[in-house]
Design an enzyme around this catalytic site. Sequence first.
Site, PDB file in Angstrom:
ATOM      1  N   LYS A  27      59.423  24.161  -4.318  1.00  0.00           N
ATOM      2  CA  LYS A  27      58.878  23.077  -3.474  1.00  0.00           C
ATOM      3  C   LYS A  27      59.906  22.580  -2.457  1.00  0.00           C
ATOM      4  CE  LYS A  27      55.989  19.035  -3.510  1.00  0.00           C
ATOM      5  NZ  LYS A  27      55.135  18.162  -4.297  1.00  0.00           N
ATOM      6  N   HIS A  74      43.926   6.209   0.457  1.00  0.00           N
ATOM      7  CA  HIS A  74      43.431   6.545  -0.877  1.00  0.00           C
ATOM      8  C   HIS A  74      42.059   5.897  -1.054  1.00  0.00           C
ATOM      9  CE1 HIS A  74      43.843   7.871  -5.026  1.00  0.00           C
ATOM     10  NE2 HIS A  74      43.358   6.704  -5.402  1.00  0.00           N
TER      11      HIS A  74
HETATM   12  C1  GAR Z   1      39.647  10.839   2.060  1.00  0.00           C
HETATM   13  O1  GAR Z   1      38.548  10.228   1.428  1.00  0.00           O
HETATM   14  C2  GAR Z   1      40.937  10.286   1.505  1.00  0.00           C
HETATM   15  O2  GAR Z   1      40.855   8.939   1.155  1.00  0.00           O
HETATM   16  C3  GAR Z   1      41.148  11.172   0.307  1.00  0.00           C
HETATM   17  O3  GAR Z   1      40.769  12.454   0.745  1.00  0.00           O
HETATM   18  C4  GAR Z   1      39.720  12.322   1.688  1.00  0.00           C
HETATM   19  C5  GAR Z   1      40.013  13.202   2.886  1.00  0.00           C
HETATM   20  O4  GAR Z   1      38.905  13.266   3.729  1.00  0.00           O
HETATM   21  N1  GAR Z   1      42.520  11.143  -0.123  1.00  0.00           N
HETATM   22  C6  GAR Z   1      42.878  11.205  -1.411  1.00  0.00           C
HETATM   23  O5  GAR Z   1      42.089  11.315  -2.326  1.00  0.00           O
HETATM   24  C7  GAR Z   1      44.374  11.138  -1.636  1.00  0.00           C
HETATM   25  N2  GAR Z   1      44.674  11.018  -3.007  1.00  0.00           N
HETATM   26  P1  GAR Z   1      39.025  14.002   5.140  1.00  0.00           P
HETATM   27  O6  GAR Z   1      39.693  15.366   4.886  1.00  0.00           O
HETATM   28  O7  GAR Z   1      37.629  14.157   5.629  1.00  0.00           O
HETATM   29  O8  GAR Z   1      39.866  13.141   6.042  1.00  0.00           O
END
Ligand code: GAR
Length: 190
Positions: A59, A103
């Site tokens: 990583k 989030h």
């Molecule tokens: C969003 O709902 C964001 O809040 C979530 O992924 C989605 C991405 O949507 N993030 C997480 O869960 C982080 N832990 P997108 O690709 O359409 O922007």
Amino acid sequence: MKIAVFASGNGSNFQVLAEQFPNNVKFVFSDKPNAFVLKRAEALHIPRISFGLKEFPNKAAYEEEIAQNLETQQIDLIVLAGYMKIIGPTILNKYCGKIINIHPSLLPEFAGSPHAIEDSWQERTGLGVTVHYVDTGVDTGEIIAQRPVPYHDNLEKYEEKLHQIEHELYPEVVQKLIAEFEESGKQSAN
Ligand code: GAR
């Protein structure tokens, strides 16, 4: 303020940010070469960088390659938008206080959950969206903004509303950070 967006999937948050801040978003990074976010970036003529962790011995080496791209572009702010990897020390040490994440729950509820939308909907608690700084923990950094999302008994409808709220809240936060950054630049020039 020069911004890099990191995303692993669909990229709807990336899209609203790129549309609203076309002069600030310098590139999108995805750890998934087939992610739809890269198609969105192509259509918007935003540079794309993509490689996976598996292409590197560890990583640290993977993040070193990302960090080199950040340095080359002199990035001031990293915006995580559905980037489903934990930021490790290689990037964090260089960009401490300069990484934000969105989030899909009201943190600290459902911190670290990769399916926080379903979890909060099922338990009817923590329904909402949080934007926060990234620190060494998982979804534990200082909260910048939170917005509740009203419960809907249909999960798809709830999710639709949540994304709509994300697409309002994330640009508002980024706008505020750009304004603060520009203001601090002016003050140090005086
Ligand atoms: C969003 O709902 C964001 O809040 C979530 O992924 C989605 C991405 O949507 N993030 C997480 O869960 C982080 N832990 P997108 O690709 O359409 O922007």
